[in-house]
Design a protein around this motif. Structure first.
Motif, short mmCIF file in Angstrom:
data_model
loop_
_atom_site.label_atom_id
_atom_site.label_comp_id
_atom_site.label_asym_id
_atom_site.label_seq_id
_atom_site.Cartn_x
_atom_site.Cartn_y
_atom_site.Cartn_z
N TYR A 1 -8.75 49.03 57.34
CA TYR A 1 -10.10 49.39 56.89
C TYR A 1 -11.13 49.21 58.01
O TYR A 1 -11.98 50.07 58.23
N GLN A 2 -11.02 48.10 58.75
CA GLN A 2 -12.02 47.80 59.77
C GLN A 2 -11.79 48.53 61.08
O GLN A 2 -12.75 48.87 61.79
N ALA A 3 -10.51 48.75 61.44
CA ALA A 3 -10.23 49.26 62.77
C ALA A 3 -9.18 50.36 62.84
O ALA A 3 -8.92 50.90 63.92
N GLY A 4 -8.56 50.71 61.70
CA GLY A 4 -7.55 51.75 61.72
C GLY A 4 -6.24 51.32 62.34
O GLY A 4 -5.48 52.15 62.83
N TYR A 5 -5.95 50.00 62.29
CA TYR A 5 -4.74 49.49 62.93
C TYR A 5 -3.91 48.63 61.96
O TYR A 5 -3.45 47.56 62.31
N GLY A 6 -3.65 49.15 60.79
CA GLY A 6 -2.86 48.41 59.81
C GLY A 6 -1.37 48.66 59.94
O GLY A 6 -0.67 48.78 58.94
N TYR A 7 -0.87 48.73 61.16
CA TYR A 7 0.55 48.99 61.40
C TYR A 7 1.39 47.73 61.20
O TYR A 7 0.92 46.61 61.43
N ASP A 8 2.66 47.91 60.84
CA ASP A 8 3.57 46.78 60.67
C ASP A 8 3.78 46.01 61.98
O ASP A 8 4.06 44.82 61.96
N SER A 9 3.67 46.71 63.09
CA SER A 9 3.91 46.09 64.40
C SER A 9 2.72 45.31 64.93
O SER A 9 2.81 44.66 65.98
N VAL A 10 1.62 45.36 64.21
CA VAL A 10 0.35 44.79 64.70
C VAL A 10 -0.05 43.56 63.90
O VAL A 10 0.18 43.48 62.69
N LEU A 11 -0.63 42.59 64.60
CA LEU A 11 -1.23 41.42 63.97
C LEU A 11 -2.68 41.38 64.40
O LEU A 11 -2.98 41.21 65.60
N CYS A 12 -3.60 41.56 63.46
CA CYS A 12 -5.02 41.58 63.78
C CYS A 12 -5.65 40.21 63.56
O CYS A 12 -5.29 39.48 62.64
N LEU A 13 -6.62 39.89 64.42
CA LEU A 13 -7.26 38.58 64.40
C LEU A 13 -8.76 38.73 64.19
O LEU A 13 -9.43 39.52 64.86
N GLU A 14 -9.26 37.94 63.27
CA GLU A 14 -10.68 37.94 62.93
C GLU A 14 -11.40 36.83 63.70
O GLU A 14 -10.86 35.75 63.90
N HIS A 15 -12.64 37.12 64.12
CA HIS A 15 -13.43 36.13 64.86
C HIS A 15 -14.90 36.46 64.68
O HIS A 15 -15.27 37.55 64.24
N GLY A 16 -15.75 35.54 65.07
CA GLY A 16 -17.18 35.77 65.00
C GLY A 16 -17.66 36.63 66.16
O GLY A 16 -16.94 36.87 67.13
N VAL A 17 -18.89 37.10 66.06
CA VAL A 17 -19.50 37.86 67.14
C VAL A 17 -19.64 36.96 68.37
O VAL A 17 -19.90 35.76 68.26
N ASN A 18 -19.42 37.55 69.55
CA ASN A 18 -19.44 36.82 70.83
C ASN A 18 -18.29 35.84 70.97
O ASN A 18 -18.37 34.88 71.73
N ARG A 19 -17.23 36.11 70.23
CA ARG A 19 -15.98 35.38 70.40
C ARG A 19 -14.85 36.39 70.50
O ARG A 19 -15.08 37.58 70.32
N GLY A 20 -13.64 35.93 70.78
CA GLY A 20 -12.53 36.84 70.86
C GLY A 20 -11.97 36.98 72.26
O GLY A 20 -12.43 36.33 73.19
N ILE A 21 -10.96 37.84 72.40
CA ILE A 21 -10.32 38.01 73.70
C ILE A 21 -11.14 38.94 74.58
O ILE A 21 -11.99 39.68 74.11
N ALA A 22 -10.86 38.88 75.90
CA ALA A 22 -11.59 39.69 76.87
C ALA A 22 -10.69 39.99 78.05
O ALA A 22 -9.51 39.63 78.06
N THR A 23 -11.24 40.65 79.04
CA THR A 23 -10.48 40.96 80.25
C THR A 23 -9.86 39.70 80.83
O THR A 23 -10.56 38.72 81.09
N GLY A 24 -8.56 39.71 81.03
CA GLY A 24 -7.84 38.54 81.53
C GLY A 24 -7.10 37.78 80.47
O GLY A 24 -6.28 36.91 80.78
N ASP A 25 -7.35 38.10 79.18
CA ASP A 25 -6.65 37.44 78.08
C ASP A 25 -5.49 38.25 77.54
O ASP A 25 -4.74 37.78 76.68
N GLU A 26 -5.33 39.48 78.00
CA GLU A 26 -4.24 40.32 77.52
C GLU A 26 -2.90 39.61 77.75
O GLU A 26 -2.65 39.01 78.77
N GLY A 27 -2.04 39.67 76.75
CA GLY A 27 -0.76 38.98 76.84
C GLY A 27 -0.77 37.57 76.30
O GLY A 27 0.29 36.95 76.14
N ALA A 28 -1.95 37.04 76.02
CA ALA A 28 -2.05 35.67 75.53
C ALA A 28 -1.30 35.50 74.21
O ALA A 28 -1.31 36.39 73.35
N GLY A 29 -0.65 34.37 74.04
CA GLY A 29 0.13 34.12 72.84
C GLY A 29 -0.74 33.75 71.64
O GLY A 29 -1.67 32.97 71.76
N VAL A 30 -0.42 34.35 70.52
CA VAL A 30 -1.02 33.96 69.24
C VAL A 30 -0.05 32.96 68.62
O VAL A 30 1.11 33.28 68.38
#
Length: 257
Positions: free
Chosen positions: A183-212
């Protein structure tokens, strides 16, 4: 749902151009990690510059995202240009630098789906209090990842100030249901795990690959974020349990090579 995904796909393409063009993201705004606290986290480096976070899953194998190591879709860049710094929370110093033997990106990688890769090291890591493997999520662990489940994620990505931290940062996020992610991002795939966070939080350049991570178990691998990062939209990661067979077969094939 199809219309939603088409719109989201076009939006993500525009986002990805921005990500690749310049480091303009937002970082976790998390907390410093103590030495030895997350011994499975490594810095993946291209030409000795940090490009992604990796996760030790065996002494000779690192699990990370695919797009930072991709030359063209599932074709990886030269392994000779890639190294891994393990055993240090400082992305610039300490620990040990290990050369890479090969890089295997998931064969279906494209448009930030199946964004996962396995790095095989030239020499196995020596495990210690600062270097250790993390367990991979089973189907049972995955089934327990209901909405609002708290997970942690650590990386060296850009902070709100635009500075790159030398010390590993960690923060807490919440799992978003597949329905809500669709609903929020069009990424409700079985292969995907989406993460919720507040504004001005979350991953950024250099965090790709980080473990959940949940209970010292790897449940996801960070893939991408919307806009410059830190927006109201969820961050998207690859769901580890979805790829368990591919991970096992890839490691077995590398071991036989």
């Amino acid at each position: 749902m199809a219309v939603t995904r088409i719109i989201a796909f076009a939006f993500v393409l525009a986002v990805c151009v921005g990500i690749n063009a310049a480091p303009n993201g937002r970082i976790l705004e998390g907390n410093d990690v103590a030495t030895g606290e997350l011994p499975w986290v490594v810095s993946v480096r291209v030409d000795n510059a940090h490009v992604a976070v990796g996760n030790i899953i065996e002494a000779s194998h690192i699990l990370t995202s695919g797009h930072g190591l991709s030359a063209l879709r599932s074709i990886a860049i030269a392994a000779s240009s890639v190294t891994v710094r393990a055993g240090s929370i400082n992305q610039y110093a300490g620990g040990q630098i290990v050369k890479v033997q090969s890089i295997t990106i998931h064969p279906s990688f494209g448009n930030f789906l199946h964004d996962i890769a396995i790095i095989t090291l030239q020499q196995p890591l020596t495990f210690s209090s600062k270097i250790a493997a993390i367990a991979l999520a089973t189907d049972e662990v995955n089934d327990a990842l209901v909405e609002e489940t708290e997970v942690s994620l650590a990386g060296w990505g850009l902070q709100l100030s635009g500075a790159t931290p030398y010390k590993l940062q960690v923060a807490t996020f919440k799992v978003l249901s597949s329905h809500e992610c669709e609903y929020q991002a069009g990424y409700g795939y079985d292969s995907v795990l989406c993460l919720e966070h507040g504004v001005n939080r979350g991953i950024a350049t250099g965090d790709e690959g980080a473990g959940v991570v949940v209970n010292n178990t790897l449940v996801g691998v960070a893939s991408f974020y919307f806009g410059g990062g830190g927006t109201k939209f969820p961050d998207v990661s690859s769901r580890v349990s979805y790829y368990s067979s591919w991970i096992a077969s890839t490691i077995a094939a590398q071991s036989e090579a």
